[in-house]
Design a protein around this motif. Structure first.
Motif, PDB file in Angstrom:
ATOM      1  N   UNK A  58       0.848  -1.205   0.000  1.00  9.67           N
ATOM      2  CA  UNK A  58       0.000   0.000   0.000  1.00  9.67           C
ATOM      3  C   UNK A  58       0.883   1.254   0.000  1.00  9.67           C
ATOM      4  N   UNK A  59       1.980   1.206   0.741  1.00  7.38           N
ATOM      5  CA  UNK A  59       2.827   2.416   0.779  1.00  7.38           C
ATOM      6  C   UNK A  59       3.483   2.669  -0.585  1.00  7.38           C
ATOM      7  N   UNK A  60       3.815   1.593  -1.304  1.00  6.14           N
ATOM      8  CA  UNK A  60       4.380   1.774  -2.657  1.00  6.14           C
ATOM      9  C   UNK A  60       3.341   2.400  -3.585  1.00  6.14           C
ATOM     10  N   UNK A  61       2.112   1.909  -3.476  1.00  9.75           N
ATOM     11  CA  UNK A  61       1.003   2.468  -4.257  1.00  9.75           C
ATOM     12  C   UNK A  61       0.844   3.963  -3.918  1.00  9.75           C
ATOM     13  N   UNK A  62       0.862   4.264  -2.627  1.00 10.55           N
ATOM     14  CA  UNK A  62       0.658   5.658  -2.210  1.00 10.55           C
ATOM     15  C   UNK A  62       1.793   6.553  -2.699  1.00 10.55           C
ATOM     16  N   UNK A  63       3.013   6.053  -2.656  1.00 16.35           N
ATOM     17  CA  UNK A  63       4.152   6.858  -3.105  1.00 16.35           C
ATOM     18  C   UNK A  63       3.960   7.287  -4.564  1.00 16.35           C
ATOM     19  N   UNK A  64       3.503   6.356  -5.401  1.00 19.98           N
ATOM     20  CA  UNK A  64       3.303   6.688  -6.821  1.00 19.98           C
ATOM     21  C   UNK A  64       2.033   7.497  -7.055  1.00 19.98           C
ATOM     22  N   UNK A  65       0.978   7.172  -6.323  1.00 24.43           N
ATOM     23  CA  UNK A  65      -0.326   7.767  -6.650  1.00 24.43           C
ATOM     24  C   UNK A  65      -0.671   8.998  -5.818  1.00 24.43           C
ATOM     25  N   UNK A  66       0.179   9.336  -4.832  1.00 21.45           N
ATOM     26  CA  UNK A  66       0.003  10.619  -4.135  1.00 21.45           C
ATOM     27  C   UNK A  66       0.943  11.668  -4.726  1.00 21.45           C
ATOM     28  N   UNK A  67       1.825  11.249  -5.618  1.00 20.36           N
ATOM     29  CA  UNK A  67       2.818  12.182  -6.178  1.00 20.36           C
ATOM     30  C   UNK A  67       2.124  13.219  -7.061  1.00 20.36           C
ATOM     31  N   UNK A  68       2.772  14.371  -7.198  1.00 17.87           N
ATOM     32  CA  UNK A  68       2.194  15.481  -7.957  1.00 17.87           C
ATOM     33  C   UNK A  68       1.881  15.102  -9.405  1.00 17.87           C
ATOM     34  N   UNK A  69       2.685  14.170  -9.978  1.00 13.03           N
ATOM     35  CA  UNK A  69       2.463  13.843 -11.384  1.00 13.03           C
ATOM     36  C   UNK A  69       1.430  12.732 -11.584  1.00 13.03           C
ATOM     37  N   UNK A  70       0.867  12.214 -10.497  1.00 17.21           N
ATOM     38  CA  UNK A  70      -0.222  11.242 -10.653  1.00 17.21           C
ATOM     39  C   UNK A  70      -1.494  12.005 -11.017  1.00 17.21           C
ATOM     40  N   UNK A  71      -2.397  11.325 -11.709  1.00 19.22           N
ATOM     41  CA  UNK A  71      -3.618  12.008 -12.147  1.00 19.22           C
ATOM     42  C   UNK A  71      -4.493  12.374 -10.945  1.00 19.22           C
ATOM     43  N   UNK A  72      -5.087  13.561 -11.022  1.00 19.78           N
ATOM     44  CA  UNK A  72      -5.923  14.092  -9.942  1.00 19.78           C
ATOM     45  C   UNK A  72      -6.915  13.052  -9.408  1.00 19.78           C
ATOM     46  N   UNK A  73      -7.566  12.314 -10.307  1.00 20.51           N
ATOM     47  CA  UNK A  73      -8.650  11.419  -9.881  1.00 20.51           C
ATOM     48  C   UNK A  73      -8.119  10.250  -9.046  1.00 20.51           C
ATOM     49  N   UNK A  74      -7.013   9.643  -9.468  1.00 21.75           N
ATOM     50  CA  UNK A  74      -6.498   8.514  -8.663  1.00 21.75           C
ATOM     51  C   UNK A  74      -5.854   9.041  -7.376  1.00 21.75           C
ATOM     52  N   UNK A  75      -5.346  10.263  -7.432  1.00 22.83           N
ATOM     53  CA  UNK A  75      -4.801  10.870  -6.193  1.00 22.83           C
ATOM     54  C   UNK A  75      -5.900  11.028  -5.142  1.00 22.83           C
ATOM     55  N   UNK A  76      -7.118  11.336  -5.601  1.00 25.85           N
ATOM     56  CA  UNK A  76      -8.228  11.497  -4.654  1.00 25.85           C
ATOM     57  C   UNK A  76      -8.456  10.180  -3.896  1.00 25.85           C
ATOM     58  N   UNK A  77      -8.353   9.069  -4.605  1.00 27.29           N
ATOM     59  CA  UNK A  77      -8.524   7.760  -3.955  1.00 27.29           C
ATOM     60  C   UNK A  77      -7.326   7.450  -3.052  1.00 27.29           C
ATOM     61  N   UNK A  78      -6.131   7.799  -3.532  1.00 26.03           N
ATOM     62  CA  UNK A  78      -4.929   7.528  -2.723  1.00 26.03           C
ATOM     63  C   UNK A  78      -5.006   8.283  -1.392  1.00 26.03           C
ATOM     64  N   UNK A  79      -5.528   9.516  -1.441  1.00 27.33           N
ATOM     65  CA  UNK A  79      -5.659  10.294  -0.193  1.00 27.33           C
ATOM     66  C   UNK A  79      -6.617   9.596   0.769  1.00 27.33           C
ATOM     67  N   UNK A  80      -7.711   9.053   0.218  1.00 24.74           N
ATOM     68  CA  UNK A  80      -8.694   8.366   1.077  1.00 24.74           C
ATOM     69  C   UNK A  80      -8.090   7.079   1.661  1.00 24.74           C
ATOM     70  N   UNK A  81      -7.260   6.394   0.873  1.00 24.72           N
ATOM     71  CA  UNK A  81      -6.600   5.171   1.373  1.00 24.72           C
ATOM     72  C   UNK A  81      -5.652   5.546   2.518  1.00 24.72           C
ATOM     73  N   UNK A  82      -4.868   6.597   2.291  1.00 20.61           N
ATOM     74  CA  UNK A  82      -3.917   7.012   3.331  1.00 20.61           C
ATOM     75  C   UNK A  82      -4.654   7.335   4.639  1.00 20.61           C
ATOM     76  N   UNK A  83      -5.742   8.089   4.530  1.00 21.53           N
ATOM     77  CA  UNK A  83      -6.489   8.469   5.737  1.00 21.53           C
ATOM     78  C   UNK A  83      -6.997   7.224   6.468  1.00 21.53           C
ATOM     79  N   UNK A  84      -7.519   6.258   5.696  1.00 16.83           N
ATOM     80  CA  UNK A  84      -8.059   5.040   6.326  1.00 16.83           C
ATOM     81  C   UNK A  84      -6.950   4.221   6.975  1.00 16.83           C
ATOM     82  N   UNK A  85      -5.807   4.111   6.294  1.00 15.96           N
ATOM     83  CA  UNK A  85      -4.706   3.306   6.848  1.00 15.96           C
ATOM     84  C   UNK A  85      -4.100   3.976   8.074  1.00 15.96           C
TER      85      UNK A  85
END
Ligand SMILES: Cc1cc2nc3c(=O)[nH]c(=O)nc-3n(C[C@H](O)[C@H](O)[C@H](O)COP(=O)(O)OP(=O)(O)OC[C@H]3O[C@@H](n4cnc5c(N)ncnc54)[C@H](O)[C@@H]3O)c2cc1C
Length: 233
Positions: free
Chosen positions: A188-215
């Motif tokens: 999950x942390x590897x996923x978050x590193x890639x999908x919370x990054x500035x160059x990840x698409x806004x929409x998947x970043x929104x989900x990554x933020x929700x995953x981080x909050x839950x974890x």
């Protein structure tokens, strides 16, 4: 096994929910301490000792103890988000099937602000040239019209007797689908590193933020250590 989390709204019709998690911060420490002490010792009562150890493990990239914990999420997201998500091969997935189901009815409509935003100035990710709100509103309307028409066609094909597996071929990529995704905490942390990054698409970043909050709720020290190291706030 931890209890389920709340259903969190993401984007316009999307959602995310923690279905189950296993392990906790003290499990990370127990797994790490077997290297030194062996045995089946219980977690220590000292939260401070655990905190120091977990931060040390994260900093030293001694990541395998984090693999003894994990979580499963229910995700409702546009198909194009799921397509990016499924590139992460270290997760396990089960998705709503267009062969067995006809429940596709909702689609993602970006906001005017989102349509105007250029996500990245220094890479080719997310480049756009919509000038202002007027153009954005027109673009939004175009997307809406296209999706409504596509859904209408989908249902008319079904009514004509076309199989579900073929009728779905007219559905656009922004239609919402649903899945379960499971991974261990390190992945999950590897996923978050890639999908919370500035160059990840806004929409998947929104989900990554929700995953981080839950974890962070379930693994406050473990996820806190990575969040601090990676600057996730
Ligand atoms: C901003 C961004 C833009 C992207 N743009 C594109 C694009 O334009 N086109 C595109 O096709 N993809 C694109 N991707 C997807 C990207 O190439 C990766 O497929 C995706 O991010 C998953 O990363 P991963 O392979 O590290 O993850 P995982 O699949 O979860 O793998 C985790 C790690 O396991 C190891 N691993 C897993 N499987 C293998 C294997 N078969 N061989 C060797 N090592 C393995 C690797 O170390 C890998 O880093 C993009 C990703 C991001 C974040």
């Amino acid at each position: 096994m931890e209890a389920e989390g709340p259903l969190v709204s993401v984007l316009d019709h999307g959602a995310l929910k923690l279905i189950q998690s296993y392990g906790d911060d003290s499990m990370i420490c127990r797994a790490a301490r077997v290297s030194v002490d062996g045995g089946v010792r219980e977690g220590t009562p000292s939260k401070e000792r655990d905190r120091v150890l977990i931060r040390y493990l994260a900093k030293q990239h001694h990541t395998s103890p984090f693999e003894h914990c994990g979580a499963t999420f229910y995700v409702k997201a546009p198909i194009f988000v799921l397509r990016q998500w499924h590139r992460h091969r270290t997760q396990s997935y089960n998705e709503l099937s267009g062969r067995y189901s006809t429940t596709f009815g909702e689609y993602y409509l970006p906001t005017v602000e989102r349509l105007i935003t250029e996500q990245s100035q220094d890479s080719r990710q997310g480049q756009g040239r919509v000038k202002g709100p007027e153009e954005a509103l027109m673009a939004r309307e175009k997307i809406r019209e296209h999706c409504e028409k596509a859904l209408e066609e989908y249902h008319s094909l079904l009514e004509m007797g076309v199989s579900r597996e073929l009728a779905r071929s007219v559905l656009p990529l922004n239609v919402y689908s649903e899945m379960y995704a499971t991974a261990n905490l390190w992945n999950w942390t590897r996923f978050l590193k890639l999908r919370l990054a500035q160059d990840a698409q806004f929409e998947i970043r929104a989900y990554a933020k929700a995953i981080l909050a839950a974890l962070r709720e379930v693994f406050p020290t473990g996820m806190g250590a990575f969040a601090e190291m990676e600057g996730w706030g």
